[in-house]
Design an enzyme around this catalytic site. Sequence first.
Site, short mmCIF file in Angstrom:
data_model
loop_
_atom_site.label_atom_id
_atom_site.label_comp_id
_atom_site.label_asym_id
_atom_site.label_seq_id
_atom_site.Cartn_x
_atom_site.Cartn_y
_atom_site.Cartn_z
N GLY A 197 0.82 -1.21 0.00
CA GLY A 197 0.00 0.00 0.00
C GLY A 197 0.84 1.25 0.00
O GLY A 197 2.06 1.19 -0.18
N ASN A 198 0.19 2.38 0.19
CA ASN A 198 0.89 3.66 0.26
C ASN A 198 0.22 4.53 1.33
O ASN A 198 -0.80 4.14 1.89
CB ASN A 198 0.91 4.35 -1.11
CG ASN A 198 -0.47 4.68 -1.61
OD1 ASN A 198 -1.15 5.54 -1.06
ND2 ASN A 198 -0.91 3.99 -2.65
N ARG A 199 0.78 5.68 1.59
CA ARG A 199 0.35 6.48 2.74
C ARG A 199 -0.73 7.50 2.41
O ARG A 199 -1.01 8.38 3.23
CB ARG A 199 1.57 7.15 3.37
CG ARG A 199 2.55 6.12 3.96
CD ARG A 199 3.75 6.79 4.60
NE ARG A 199 3.35 7.74 5.59
CZ ARG A 199 3.80 9.00 5.68
NH1 ARG A 199 4.67 9.43 4.80
NH2 ARG A 199 3.37 9.79 6.62
N SER A 200 -1.35 7.42 1.26
CA SER A 200 -2.41 8.38 0.94
C SER A 200 -3.60 8.20 1.88
O SER A 200 -4.10 7.09 2.06
CB SER A 200 -2.88 8.19 -0.51
OG SER A 200 -3.94 9.08 -0.77
#
Length: 224
Positions: free
Chosen positions: A33-36
């Site tokens: 995933g990513n931190r958005s």
Amino acid sequence: GVLAGAGAALAGKHVVITAGGTREPLDPVRFLGNRSSGKQGVALAHAALARGATVTLIAANLEVAPPTEVELRAVGSALELEVAVTAAAAVADVVIMAAAVADYRPVAARADKIKKDETGGTMLLELTRNPDILAGLARTKRSGQVLIGFAAETETDSVRLLELGREKMARKGCDFLVVNRVGWAEGFASDRNAITVLDHGGDIVCEASGSKLSVAGRILDLIT
Ligand code: CTP
Ligand code: CA
């Protein structure tokens, strides 16, 4: 205030917004995933509703609650987001790609949980490139549709940041590109944002900073 006085500038317009960050499944219990957080995309949805638009929000793993008045489509991965936004774009006047889309996904999601003893002290993951959804939307854009992309960059030099934005615009082919700096402490989780918007030719058409809601208003000001 930001919402008061916005009037009904987008009345009769159908605005599609992607928000959040995609999760690329590794196995039934894990993802890349990513931190958005989805905050900027959700702020855009609030601002578009306040201007009278009909809003479809394509929500990828939001950390904030979306407005109740949107047509909500929940997605997980980049491929799911692509299916949802491509369908929604077919009837949209405006498409805003605020979501952070994973550039790569695991070649195949495993059906069963990966066990740590399958491998030694290190582990290799094989990834494959996801489609560039924004570039695809630009290629198939309806006439008159406004397509807005985002460019999250960690570049600290503002001249180089703009260069990166212009290069990205050339690759994407959208109408506007919202360039913003992200880092460990700024961008994603924050309630504030600072942006520079480029038009299709790479010229600066807007610079704004402040709450994500006020920045959303400045972005929507670009739509006539
Ligand atoms: N985007 C997309 N599909 C992808 C990757 C990104 O549609 N597979 C969209 C994002 O939603 C955003 C824009 O493209 O609106 C720019 O995303 P960004 O990650 O900044 O650009 P990339 O082209 O992926 O370049 P890089 O990550 O290498 O900087
Ligand atoms: Ca990317």
